[in-house]
Structure formats: C-alpha cells, structure tokens
Design a protein around this motif. Sequence first.
Motif, short mmCIF file in Angstrom:
data_model
loop_
_atom_site.label_atom_id
_atom_site.label_comp_id
_atom_site.label_asym_id
_atom_site.label_seq_id
_atom_site.Cartn_x
_atom_site.Cartn_y
_atom_site.Cartn_z
N ALA A 179 0.84 -1.20 0.00
CA ALA A 179 0.00 0.00 0.00
C ALA A 179 0.87 1.25 0.00
O ALA A 179 0.60 2.21 -0.73
N SER A 208 2.62 1.62 -3.43
CA SER A 208 1.68 2.04 -4.46
C SER A 208 1.33 3.52 -4.31
O SER A 208 1.26 4.26 -5.28
N LEU A 209 1.14 3.95 -3.05
CA LEU A 209 0.80 5.36 -2.81
C LEU A 209 1.96 6.27 -3.21
O LEU A 209 1.76 7.31 -3.84
N HIS A 246 2.24 6.42 -7.07
CA HIS A 246 1.20 7.26 -7.66
C HIS A 246 1.31 8.70 -7.16
O HIS A 246 1.21 9.63 -7.93
N GLU A 302 1.94 13.16 -8.74
CA GLU A 302 1.18 14.34 -8.32
C GLU A 302 2.10 15.40 -7.73
O GLU A 302 2.01 16.57 -8.04
N ASP A 324 -4.64 11.67 -2.99
CA ASP A 324 -5.12 10.32 -3.26
C ASP A 324 -5.69 9.74 -1.97
O ASP A 324 -4.95 9.25 -1.11
N GLY A 364 -5.51 5.52 -1.91
CA GLY A 364 -4.20 4.99 -1.52
C GLY A 364 -3.92 5.27 -0.05
O GLY A 364 -3.39 4.42 0.67
N SER A 365 -4.29 6.47 0.41
CA SER A 365 -4.08 6.83 1.82
C SER A 365 -4.88 5.90 2.72
O SER A 365 -4.39 5.44 3.76
N HIS A 399 -8.45 11.53 -8.04
CA HIS A 399 -7.01 11.42 -7.77
C HIS A 399 -6.62 10.12 -7.10
O HIS A 399 -5.46 9.91 -6.77
N ARG A 432 -6.02 6.07 -6.44
CA ARG A 432 -5.63 4.82 -7.09
C ARG A 432 -5.42 3.79 -6.01
O ARG A 432 -4.82 4.11 -4.99
N PRO A 433 -5.81 2.52 -6.20
CA PRO A 433 -6.60 2.01 -7.31
C PRO A 433 -8.03 2.53 -7.26
O PRO A 433 -8.53 2.82 -6.18
#
Lengths: 44, 544
Positions: free
Chosen positions: A23, A26-27, A30, A34, B264, B267-268, B433, B435-436
């Motif tokens: 997790a 992935s964060l 991504h 940003e 996001d 994801g958070s 914003h 993901r996933p």
Amino acid sequence: MSAAAIVMMVVAMVVIWGGLALAITSLLRHGAVEDRAENRHRDR
Amino acid sequence: MSTTEGRAPGQADEARRRGAFSSRRVFILAAIGSAVGLGNIWRFPYVAYENGGGAFVVPYLVALLTAGIPFLLLDYAIGHRHRGSAPLSFARLRRGTEGLGWWQVGICFVIAVYYAAVIAWALRYTFFSLDEAWGADPEGFFFGEFLQAGDVEVTADIVPGVLVPLLLVWLAVLVIMALGVQRGIGATSLVFIPVLVLAFAVLVVQALFLEGAAAGLDALFTPDWSALASAPVWAAAFGQIFFSLSIGFGIMITYASYVGRREDMIGSGLVVGFSNSGFELLAGIGVFAALGFMAQAGGVAVGEVASDGIGLAFIAFPTIISEAPAGALLGVLFFGSLVIAGVTSLVSVIEVVISAVRDKLDTGRLTATLLVGVPAAVLSLVLFSTTSGIYVLDVVDHFVNQYGILVVALVSMLIVAWVLRALTGLGDHLNVHGRPRVGAGWRVLVSLVAPVGLALVLVFALRDDLAAPYEDYPTWLLVVCGWALVLALPLVGFLLARLPWHAGTHLDGPPPGSDPATPLHATTATDPAPRDRPGTGHDEGGHR
C-alpha cells in the motif's frame, strides 16, 4: 511452537505487513507523480 | 511548510479558516494515530485468541478488506468532498441528514469524557512501573489502593491519585486542540506515532526474549479451523475491524475534510487500514509473548492468564513487570505506549466535536476548544476521579460502543447508500485522484457486505445484553449510563440539527471550488460562497 502456529503466524505477518508495504509503495509511486506536477506549478 | 502551500487560492482560504493538514504524510500519521488506540493493544490479542487463534486471520482479513477499508473510504469521501465537520458534511450531502452528524458528535463527546480517564490510569502506571508500586497483589492494588473502588454506586468521594493525572491529560489535550489541526494534531502525530511504533517494537523484542514467549505465541497462533464455521467468530472479526479503525462516527469525515483536494484518498486509506492492522498484529505478538512468560512463571496454561482490556493492562501486565528481567523497562514501554496510543486517539475524538462547533457557530479555534474542552474535562473529572469511576466507565464504554457507534455507523451507511443513493458520486470523487480506483465492487461492499457484517455484530451484542445484565451490574446503572444514554444521543443529535447555521454557510452540495478536478492554480472567480472569502471567519490558529 507447533508447525501450524508458526505457519499461521508467518501467513498473518506476510499478508498484513506485506499488504502495508504494498500500500505504501503504491501510494508513493502514484503520489510522486502528483507531487512533481505540483512542484512544477509552485516553481513558476 | 505552510498549511496553504500548493493549494488553489480558494483552498488556501479554506485551509487558513478551518485548518488543514500540511501534507498527505501528516494526514496519514494523524489518521493512524486515531485508529491505533487502546483497542489495538488490549483488545485485539484476546479477541484473536478467543476466536480461533491462527484461524482468526481468515475472518479478520475478510472483514478488513470487505468492510473495514471500504467503509473507511466512504468516510473519507464524505468528508473530503464536502469539506466540513460531520454535521456540515452530512448537511451538504442532504440537508435532512445533518442529525446523523450531530449524533456522531454526541458519541464522540461521551467517549472523550471517559477515554481520558483510562489514559490517566496508564499515565500513572507508567510511573508505578519504575518501582512496581503494586507490590505482590496487582489486582488488589488497582481496585483498592489506586482506584479505591467500593460497592457499585455513584459517589462523590474524590480519589486524588486519579484526579491529578486526569487533570494533566486534559491540560495536554486542550493545548494540542488549541494549537490547531496542523500545529496541534498534525505535529503530535508526526512526533508520537513513530515514537509509539518504535517503543512497541522494543517491547515486542524484549517480550520475545522472555522464557515461555514461544508458548504464548503458540496459544495465539494455533489455528482452530472449526471457528470458521461459527457466526459469533465472524461477528467478532467484523467488530474488531470496525471498532479498531475509528470508522463510522465522524472522525475520518472530519480528518478527511482537512486534506488537500488533490490528494489520493484511496491509496491513503489502504495505508491507514493496513497500518492499523499491522500494529494490531505487533501488539498481539508482544502481549502473548508476555502472557506466555506469565503462564510459565506461574506454572499454568496460557489460557489461564489470557485476558483483555483493563484486566490485561492493569492486572496481568503489572504481574509480568514484577517477574520479568528489566521489568521496569517493559512497564514504561507498555504503559507509555498505551498513553501515546490513547492521546492520539483522544484528540481525534474531540476534534470531531470542536470542528462541528466551529462550523456551526463560526467561532475561532480557541473559543471552540474551550467551549467543548472545559465541559468535557469537568464532566470527566467529576465522573471518573471518584471511587465509583470504574463502574460508570465500564458501562458507558460498553453501551456507547455497541449501541452508539455501531448503530450510527450502520444507520448512516444505509441512508447514504440506499436512501440518498450517493455512492456513485462519492466513488467518482475518490477516483479523480485516487488509485486504485473504486467501482461497482466498492459500492456492493459498502451497501451490502459491510452493513450485513455490522448487523451481525449488533445482533450478537443485543442477544447477550438482553439475555443477562452486562457484567451483572445493577439495573439502574445499566439503564441510566447505558440504555438511556444511547437512546438520548440520536434525539439530541437531531435536535441540534434544528439549530440554524450562521449566515452564509453553504449547505447545498459540496462547497464551490471543492471539485478535486479543478486545476491547481485556477482562479476562483466563480467562487462566490461567503464562507470561502478570506476574512469572513476565524483563522485557524490566529484568534482575533
């Protein structure tokens, strides 16, 4: 510890701590896109 | 880093007026601080042990993935999209549902009042650990010398040993709240969550080196596969995930409203959900390694010494601390961890109330902190620094959890999903914003699977409470501090919702300029809402 207990402990660790690592990765992957975009805006 | 850096102009005003987390990292740490509380340390290990041991991993993970994280994302979506405290977010979602937000606010106020008392006990025990003040009889010491608990009755006999630490806890918490979202809550989480993880990791390592630790872990992780066929085990898993994640009663709505619009949130949410469970697993290993040592030292089976809650923390652990090598270190780490985990959760609970008061009355942060904090602190001191404190606390805690948090969460989830049919819009908001991405699967989980899981928990709790009085307490205590309290909270909530908002509050849908798809530096010429104009409200941290 019995073999069954060791297996279940390892399974719990891999799934929960592994899930956390996934997790976060992935964060960051991504989120990094940003953040870079925001920094470009700020620099102007 | 300023709280407004990298935000669109309208967003910068909002951040200054309402307060905001300076970055996603701070928000995530604050959300982890809220989710990781006493329950992670003293509830999870025993729930897992009691409900199938190693086999509990299966229903636990199913509950986390099908109900916990999806529900967490729902809370995030409501708060992040509507940019308000729980009542304001619900009012903006649909005017008539504002009462749900105030119901949640009421629950948070009640929890804050008693939660502080447990932190005060843990604070005192951190120092008791240094000289093992409980001597040879930790149980007698806790109920007798420390709490001075007598018969089950409400008294006004003050116990100074509880009053002083409780006062200190409230002072510290009020300072944090007055400092604001970033400088108070954010900064506290930024420092103390890493400290908590480090302290607990050291405790786990120390516990693993104790004699008998392997027997403790064996007891915790040996799977009883027949448990998977038991409905109460599944209810226990959904209950543990639900109570542990701080979802469904306004906290995550409030915190999400302080997060930048372009973050996001999906994801958070995954990071927060897995961090909470990750800490629980760590706590389970530490606690059962220590219980294994206690069983070995006493020449009994681990099952004989396994316990949870107050019994685990204030009776079993002192016994372990007295017998273990370097016990004082173990004690300071254990009770210190309880204090930190408790304080970071307590501030999140109070923030729900403060944020709601600020939104409704348009007051500055200091005013709102005093308006909320002083009555809460006084009530807390009056109710819980007396000799009857522990009974009131036990009953209020049980009822407000089972029939407060659980019911408001279930009701609001069903209303949002089935009456307002708002899940598609909320999911789209998260996906801008996030993901996933969330889709139909998430909507099914939030509208069907999670409510069924929570309903299961509720049914089993009701069955137990109707079959026999909770912990055999007298009926008057259960009625006054239990049933009447949980019935009054929604009534008070919907009454408070009838109070008018101050002039200019935007109530129809998300506030203008809150669309996360808006370019970062777009001008806000189309942003006419008075509440978004600079200078109309009270700045966060700057009191006029």
